[in-house]
Design an enzyme around this catalytic site. Structure first.
Site, PDB file in Angstrom:
ATOM      1  N   SER A  99       0.831  -1.208   0.000  1.00 35.35           N
ATOM      2  CA  SER A  99       0.000   0.000   0.000  1.00 35.35           C
ATOM      3  C   SER A  99       0.865   1.256   0.000  1.00 35.35           C
ATOM      4  O   SER A  99       1.997   1.243   0.485  1.00 35.35           O
ATOM      5  CB  SER A  99      -0.902   0.028   1.237  1.00 35.35           C
TER       6      SER A  99
HETATM    7  N1  SAH Z   1      -0.589  -4.734   4.361  1.00 37.27           N
HETATM    8  C1  SAH Z   1       0.095  -4.735   3.091  1.00 37.27           C
HETATM    9  C2  SAH Z   1      -0.839  -4.637   1.930  1.00 37.27           C
HETATM   10  C3  SAH Z   1      -1.027  -5.963   1.323  1.00 37.27           C
HETATM   11  S1  SAH Z   1      -2.081  -6.040  -0.085  1.00 37.27           S
HETATM   12  C4  SAH Z   1       1.149  -3.652   3.075  1.00 37.27           C
HETATM   13  O1  SAH Z   1       1.779  -3.441   4.076  1.00 37.27           O
HETATM   14  O2  SAH Z   1       1.396  -3.039   2.073  1.00 37.27           O
HETATM   15  C5  SAH Z   1      -3.400  -6.992   0.557  1.00 37.27           C
HETATM   16  C6  SAH Z   1      -3.088  -8.403   0.947  1.00 37.27           C
HETATM   17  O3  SAH Z   1      -4.320  -8.989   1.377  1.00 37.27           O
HETATM   18  C7  SAH Z   1      -2.584  -9.302  -0.176  1.00 37.27           C
HETATM   19  O4  SAH Z   1      -1.336  -9.821   0.151  1.00 37.27           O
HETATM   20  C8  SAH Z   1      -3.637 -10.403  -0.275  1.00 37.27           C
HETATM   21  O5  SAH Z   1      -3.119 -11.684  -0.562  1.00 37.27           O
HETATM   22  C9  SAH Z   1      -4.241 -10.367   1.115  1.00 37.27           C
HETATM   23  N2  SAH Z   1      -5.576 -10.983   1.235  1.00 37.27           N
HETATM   24  C10 SAH Z   1      -6.622 -10.934   0.375  1.00 37.27           C
HETATM   25  N3  SAH Z   1      -7.658 -11.665   0.835  1.00 37.27           N
HETATM   26  C11 SAH Z   1      -7.263 -12.184   2.026  1.00 37.27           C
HETATM   27  C12 SAH Z   1      -7.873 -13.051   2.985  1.00 37.27           C
HETATM   28  N4  SAH Z   1      -9.098 -13.525   2.834  1.00 37.27           N
HETATM   29  N5  SAH Z   1      -7.169 -13.382   4.094  1.00 37.27           N
HETATM   30  C13 SAH Z   1      -5.898 -12.927   4.278  1.00 37.27           C
HETATM   31  N6  SAH Z   1      -5.270 -12.117   3.412  1.00 37.27           N
HETATM   32  C14 SAH Z   1      -5.924 -11.748   2.293  1.00 37.27           C
END
Ligand code: SAH
Length: 218
Positions: free
Chosen positions: A69
């Site tokens: 993000s």
């Molecule tokens: N927190 C991160 C952003 C990650 S993007 C940062 O620091 O930048 C969002 C993440 O959510 C992805 O890795 C995706 O695989 C995860 N995600 C999507 N659906 C999910 C679920 N049901 N359970 C756990 N993670 C999930």
């Protein structure tokens, strides 16, 4: 390549200072959050090839169709969740590369973060361990259901967009707790859900762009 990474390492404190100034201009005010952003080495959470852009205010690819993000949204979500209070236990759904979990580490006593894609989970776990962030616990699971056995949480952050506001997750909020969650498909909005003795209050905050919440492990 090594020299380049070292170079980034040496200048990253200065680059991060500039990022903090930018976050202030964008309206982030919480000094605890700004301090956490200043001390977290974002360049270590992304591919070396992209490291020179680590402190730009953009989301970047982290493989498996996912993104880290943008700094503004990370800071903004934590600021809203924290609301100026000391946090005990927080949950993040969507670890990704682990950056936001690392920023949460100095903000809360205990951080639980859940990822559904195994290689991302493993890399994040390794990275957080290397940084010795011992109050962060990474789980490999479908975070749709939260972590009921570890709740209630003072704060919940969702790093992916849910099709609707999750009733399951809000039940895991402690009284006085706050959940920050992107909701929607094409058009997404950031929502704040607050829990008090009487129940829940929902507030629509600002338009956002997140990868979708997906079901099951991968
Ligand atoms: N927190 C991160 C952003 C990650 S993007 C940062 O620091 O930048 C969002 C993440 O959510 C992805 O890795 C995706 O695989 C995860 N995600 C999507 N659906 C999910 C679920 N049901 N359970 C756990 N993670 C999930």
């Amino acid at each position: 390549m090594i020299a380049k990474i070292n170079g980034i390492g040496m200048t990253s404190q200065r680059t991060r200072m500039r990022m903090i100034e930018r976050l202030r201009e964008q309206g982030v005010k919480d000094e605890v959050v700004l301090a956490a952003m200043l001390e977290t080495p974002r360049h270590l959470f992304i591919d070396e090839a992209l490291a020179s852009r680590a402190y730009d205010d953009v989301s970047l690819p982290i493989n498996y169709n996912q993104t880290i993000s943008q700094p503004y949204i990370v800071a903004r979500m934590i600021e809203i969740m924290r609301n100026g209070k000391q946090l005990n236990r927080v949950l993040e759904v969507g670890t990704g590369c682990g950056y936001q979990a690392a920023v949460l580490s100095p903000v809360a006593k205990e951080v639980y973060t859940v990822e559904r894609i195994q290689p991302l989970y493993e890399r994040a776990r390794r990275q957080l361990r290397d940084l010795k962030l011992r109050n962060v616990s990474v789980r490999y699971a479908d975070g749709t259901a939260g972590l009921p056995e570890l709740g209630p949480f003072d704060g919940i952050i969702m790093a992916c967009a849910a099709p609707a506001l999750s009733a399951v997750l809000r039940e895991q909020l402690a009284v006085g707790g706050r959940m920050v969650i992107p909701v929607g498909m094409q058009e997404q909005w950031l929502y704040l859900v607050e829990r008090d003795e009487r129940g829940f209050r929902e507030t629509r905050l600002e338009p956002v762009k997140f990868v979708p919440l997906l079901m099951g492990k991968a």
